[in-house]
Design a protein around this motif. Structure first.
Motif, PDB file in Angstrom:
ATOM      1  N   TYR A  62       0.841  -1.198   0.000  1.00 54.70           N
ATOM      2  CA  TYR A  62       0.000   0.000   0.000  1.00 54.70           C
ATOM      3  C   TYR A  62       0.879   1.252   0.000  1.00 54.70           C
ATOM      4  N   TYR A  67      -2.481   6.216   1.172  1.00 54.60           N
ATOM      5  CA  TYR A  67      -3.338   5.595   2.179  1.00 54.60           C
ATOM      6  C   TYR A  67      -3.024   6.005   3.628  1.00 54.60           C
ATOM      7  N   VAL A 249      -8.716   1.300   3.174  1.00 52.84           N
ATOM      8  CA  VAL A 249      -7.937   0.418   2.305  1.00 52.84           C
ATOM      9  C   VAL A 249      -8.742  -0.820   1.912  1.00 52.84           C
ATOM     10  N   LYS A 255      -6.970  -7.786  -2.250  1.00 48.22           N
ATOM     11  CA  LYS A 255      -6.002  -7.123  -3.138  1.00 48.22           C
ATOM     12  C   LYS A 255      -5.145  -8.133  -3.895  1.00 48.22           C
TER      13      LYS A 255
END
Length: 424
Positions: A62, A67, A249, A255
């Motif tokens: 990330y 973020y 997130v 992801k």
């Protein structure tokens, strides 16, 4: 194929001649080095000496610039606290030793000998403090050793996390805190970082808390006892990395289309794992008896590996001696990880179906005693992939590896999974 992702906190010393990774006797890690791909990585980016929180978020995939919202809320989440967004601001905190008259800092970590139960008693003396203006109050929770979480709140007015640190060792660059290259050993005044009333209120409340905390702690019976025993008082609280909300997130499992689990030691890493919806193994805080501590983490790793695709293991060991400038202590920390965790792990997993990724969240050079922006070494063992042939895992060898230089930490896992996919 499963993946064990081992992060050795602060293990790297950068590209200097005398490094702990080069000096350490670590037959476990070095046995897989010849079969592994190697490289270097900036955990956030070149020129950034990150703290663990933003670096860990980055090396888990990330981009912190997109973020990250400050360490405080993550630390709070790891400690089991939630903030009221809009009305509370969370900080990572250190109990420290200061001169109450001059605000000169004697030790940022009060000698590193504050026991968790002592910190809990001091935190309870501050928890619930009324700040006397803006309907302000404080919530304080001790975590491990000298570490704590402080939440500044208002019952009726909005606050903002866009304020500076009172801990002079770290400076905010946007939302990300970085280690200061040099600083005055004095408690910094908290300043608003924008011209909003929310930031102004938060800074004022934070400064009130700082002064009141010193008044309460300096005469606390526990600190008077520490002084009689010849130990430093834990008579101040240094604050850094403020944040007023958690990051928004995508869960890490979604992801990367894999199930993730984590074994972590510090509250901030636990907070990140919870935020990313990883399965978090509950392990007791480190006791300092490394054979026992690493045996517990080894068994947790093996349990999680049976049920998850990726097991993220974050071990704090080498970071503290790096901060203390203790080269031999850092070497010993790495040797103990190898002896009590890595070697037994290699003996109990199937190396024909398990990949291993080893790196650091940042460099903590023993020569600097703080985090640096030096790239960290990366080792990637994937069954069936021809390695680079180096006989030792260290910065110098990784600088010559086939993985090259990874410019940002959030690019690491996609690269790793691509290599693993090719060998499926």
């Amino acid at each position: 194929m499963k993946l064990i992702y081992l992060v050795l906190d602060g293990a790297s010393d950068g590209l200097i001649e005398k490094t702990a990774l080069k000096a350490a006797y670590k037959p476990g890690l070095d046995s897989i080095a010849p079969k592994s791909l190697c490289g270097l990585m900036y955990t956030i980016g070149k020129g950034i000496a990150p703290e663990s929180d933003s670096a860990v978020l980055s090396i888990l995939g990330y981009d912190p610039h997109k973020y990250y919202t400050g360490r405080g809320p993550l630390e709070a989440l790891g400690a089991g606290m939630r903030i009221r967004e809009g009305y509370e601001v969370a900080f990572r905190a250190n109990f420290a030793t200061v001169d109450p008259q001059t605000m000169r800092i004697i030790d940022r970590r009060c000698g590193r000998d504050l026991r968790s139960e002592e910190a809990k008693e001091l935190a309870e003396a501050l928890d619930g403090m009324d700040l006397g203006t803006y309907d302000g109050y404080v919530r304080v929770k001790a975590t491990i050793g000298h570490r704590a979480v402080v939440i500044i709140g208002s019952r009726s007015l909005n606050l903002s996390g866009n304020v500076s640190n009172t801990d002079p060792a770290y400076v905010k660059k946007g939302l990300i805190s970085v280690a200061a290259k040099s600083y005055e050993m004095k408690v910094s005044k908290c300043e608003p970082l924008d011209d909003t009333p929310e930031a102004s209120r938060t800074a004022r409340l934070t400064n009130i808390f700082t002064r009141k905390a010193i008044q309460i702690l300096d005469e606390h019976p526990l600190n008077l006892r520490r002084e009689r025993e010849g130990r430093l008082k834990a008579n101040a609280v240094l604050l850094r990395d403020s944040g007023d909300r958690l990051p928004r997130v995508e869960p890490i499992g979604t992801k990367f289309n894999r199930s993730f689990s984590a074994i972590v030691e510090m509250p901030v890493e636990k907070g990140i794992a919870r935020l990313l919806e990883m399965r978090v193994a509950e392990a007791p805080p480190p006791t300092g008896v490394r054979a026992k501590d690493y045996a517990i983490r080894l068994e947790a790793t093996l349990r999680l590996l049976k049920e998850n695709d990726v097991v993220y293991v974050h071990l704090k060991g080498p970071d503290e001696p790096g901060h203390d400038g203790d080269f031999q202590g850092k070497v010993k920390a790495l040797e103990d990880i190898d002896k009590y965790f890595v070697i037994p792990l290699l003996g109990r997993i199937d190396l024909d179906s398990t990949a291993i990724l080893v790196t650091s969240d940042h460099s903590t050079p023993w020569t600097l005693r703080t985090h640096s922006d030096a790239p960290v070494p990366v080792l990637l063992y994937v069954p069936g992939v021809k390695g680079d042939g180096f006989n030792k895992f260290c910065e110098e060898n990784c600088a010559k590896g086939s993985l090259g230089l990874i410019e940002h930490g959030w690019l690491l896992l996609p690269k790793v999974f691509e290599v693993m996919k090719e060998k499926r």
